[in-house]
Design a protein around this motif. Structure first.
Motif, PDB file in Angstrom:
ATOM      1  N   ASN A 148       0.714  54.952  32.989  1.00 52.18           N
ATOM      2  CA  ASN A 148       1.279  55.332  34.289  1.00 52.18           C
ATOM      3  C   ASN A 148       1.088  54.162  35.255  1.00 52.18           C
ATOM      4  O   ASN A 148       0.039  54.037  35.884  1.00 52.18           O
TER       5      ASN A 148
ATOM      6  N   ASN B 160       2.575  53.439  38.073  1.00 53.21           N
ATOM      7  CA  ASN B 160       2.497  53.802  39.479  1.00 53.21           C
ATOM      8  C   ASN B 160       1.071  54.163  39.876  1.00 53.21           C
ATOM      9  O   ASN B 160       0.593  53.767  40.945  1.00 53.21           O
TER      10      ASN B 160
ATOM     11  N   ARG C  93      -1.052  50.909  40.157  1.00 54.97           N
ATOM     12  CA  ARG C  93      -0.816  50.139  41.381  1.00 54.97           C
ATOM     13  C   ARG C  93      -1.401  50.853  42.599  1.00 54.97           C
ATOM     14  O   ARG C  93      -1.927  50.207  43.515  1.00 54.97           O
ATOM     15  N   ASP C  94      -1.337  52.189  42.599  1.00 54.85           N
ATOM     16  CA  ASP C  94      -1.907  52.949  43.710  1.00 54.85           C
ATOM     17  C   ASP C  94      -3.428  52.836  43.752  1.00 54.85           C
ATOM     18  O   ASP C  94      -4.031  52.962  44.829  1.00 54.85           O
TER      19      ASP C  94
END
Length: 397
Positions: free
Chosen positions: A163, A165, A168-169
Motif C-alpha cells: 500500500n 499511499n 507515503r502518509d
C-alpha cells in the motif's frame, strides 16, 4: 516440574540421529522427507559432503580467535558476497535477529552521521517477522509475540504491505528508513509486489531514506536467485542475511553499500562470535555450491516441477487446500482445515513441513532436492490430504 530445557517450543515427539540430502532418520527408525530444512536453513540438505568437509577441516585447525585479529575466512566470504550482490561491505554476526538489529543500527547511524540525527524511526509492515530480540519484536509488531515483555522499543511504525499511499502518509521528518521482507514468511508467504518494491526505492530516494531488505529467509538461493530482491530489479541500501548462509551452521550477515557501511567504524558495533573462522568456512562452502554454474538454474527447475505437482494436489483436494503461494522453494499452501492438523497428517505420512500465519502450510525444502524428492513430497502430501478429507467426511456423517 519444569524441564531442564526451557519449554519455549511445542516440540514434536521426534528426535533425529542422522540425515542425508533431503532425508532425516529418527531415533525410532522412521525415515522422513524433510521439506522443512530447519525452517529454510539447511540449504544444502543434511550431511552435504562439501559442507561437512569444510567444517571438519576448519574445526581441526582453529574455530575462534575473536575479532581482535584478522579472520581470512571472513575476509574471503565478505569479498564473495560483495562480488555477487549490491553490497560494498559486510558485517558478520550469528543470527537473523542479530543481523536485523544491526541493520537498524546501521540505518540510524548513517542518518545521524550524514547530518540527520533526528531521523531514527524505521517504517515496517503489518505481518512482518524480524526476530525475537526486544528490538525486533517491536519491528515485527505482532502483539502475541510482545505479550508479557513490557513496552515496545520506540522507533518503529507499521503500515499495510503493498500500500504505497499508506507508506507515503507514514513518512515523517523522523523517518530514517524502510525495512521489509521481499516475501513475508512467518505471516503466510505473502509477497511484496515488484512494483511496490520499485516504488519503495523511489520513495527512499525522494525523501533521503535508506531501504533495508530482510532476506534472512528469502536469501541464499531460496527463491531461485541468490537474493529475492533481484527478481524485482530493486537495489537496497542495506540487507540482512542468515539461515541458509551457513547451511545449518549459525551465521548471519549485514550487507551494505558504502554510503551506509562507512559509518560503522571501529567501536560502533561488534560481536564476540560473529565471523569466526568456523562459521565463515561453512558460509564459504555454501557459496561454493550456490555459485557453481547451473546450480540456481537447477533450483528454478525443481521449483517449477514442485509447483506443478502441488498445484495438482490443491486442485484435487479443495477441502484441504485453497491456494499455493510463494516463489522458488519458499512455498505456502493455504489450508481449509486448521494448518496444525494438516501438518500433523503430513508428519504421519513421514513428510516434514512447517506452519505459517494465515493458516498456511510452509514448504522450504533443501535447495538440493531431486526430481524424485519433489514427486515423493507431492505423493506424501496427497496421502496427508486424503487422511484429512476422510476425517472431515466422517465428522460430517
Amino acid at each position: 516440574m519444569i524441564p531442564a530445557l526451557m519449554p519455549t517450543y511445542n516440540r514434536a515427539d521426534l528426535a533425529f540421529e542422522r540425515g542425508e540430502g533431503a532425508w532425516l532418520y529418527a531415533t525410532d527408525g522412521r525415515r522422513f522427507l524433510d521439506f522443512a530444512a530447519g525452517i529454510a536453513t539447511c540449504s544444502l540438505g543434511h550431511a552435504n559432503p562439501h559442507l561437512v568437509a569444510a567444517i571438519t577441516e576448519q574445526a581441526a585447525q582453529v574455530m575462534h580467535v575473536s575479532n581482535l585479529f584478522r579472520v581470512p575466512q571472513a575476509e574471503r566470504l565478505a569479498e564473495r558476497l560483495v562480488a555477487n550482490s549490491f553490497a560494498d561491505s559486510v558485517f558478520f554476526c550469528n543470527s537473523g535477529a542479530e543481523a536485523n538489529e544491526g541493520m537498524v543500527k546501521a540505518i540510524r547511524r548513517a542518518q545521524a552521521k550524514s547530518g540527520h540525527p533526528e531521523r531514527t524511526r524505521i517504517l515496517c509492515f503489518d505481518g512482518a517477522f524480524h526476530g525475537r530480540t526486544l528490538g525486533m519484536l517491536s519491528a515485527t509488531g505482532n502483539p502475541t509475540y510482545l505479550d508479557g515483555f513490557g513496552e515496545r522499543a520506540p522507533g518503529f511504525d507499521h503500515v499495510p504491505l503493498n500500500n504505497m499511499n499508506a507508506v507515503r502518509d507514514a513518512i515523517t521528518p523522523e523517518t530514517a528508513g524502510i525495512m521489509l521482507e521481499p516475501i513475508q514468511g512467518e505471516s503466510g508467504i505473502r509477497a511484496a509486489d515488484r512494483r511496490f518494491l520499485a516504488e519503495l526505492r523511489a520513495a527512499c530516494d525522494e525523501f533521503g531514506l535508506f531501504l533495508g531488505f530482510d532476506e534472512v529467509q528469502t536469501g541464499m538461493g531460496r527463491t531461485g536467485r541468490l537474493f529475492a530482491h533481484e527478481w524485482a530489479g530493486v537495489t537496497p541500501d542495506v540487507m540482512s542475511s542468515a539461515k541458509g548462509l551457513g547451511g545449518g551452521f549459525p551465521i548471519g550477515a549485514i550487507l551494505a553499500t558504502e554510503e551506509v557501511a562507512r559509518h560503522l567504524v571501529a567501536g560502533s558495533h561488534g560481536t564476540t562470535f560473529g565471523g569466526n573462522p568456523l562459521a565463515c568456512a561453512a558460509g564459504n562452502a555454501v557459496l561454493d555450491v550456490l555459485l557453481a554454474p547451473g546450480f540456481l538454474d537447477q533450483v528454478n527447475d525443481r521449483a517449477a516441477l514442485l509447483g506443478r505437482l502441488l498445484d495438482d494436489v490443491v486442485r484435487d483436494f479443495p477441502e484441504v487446500f485453497s491456494e499455493r503461494r510463494g516463489m522458488g522453494l519458499l512455498i505456502g499452501l493455504r489450508c481449509v482445515p486448521k494448518v496444525g492438523d494438516v501438518q500433523a497428517a503430513a508428519r504421519d505420512a513421514d513428510l516434514l513441513v512447517v506452519t505459517a500465519g494465515d493458516n498456511v502450510l510452509r514448504l522450504t525444502p533443501p535447495l538440493v532436492i531431486t526430481e524424485t524428492d519433489c514427486e515423493e513430497a507431492a505423493a506424501r502430501l496427497r496421502q496427508a490430504a486424503a487422511a484429512i478429507r476422510s476425517t472431515v467426511l466422517e465428522a460430517a456423517q
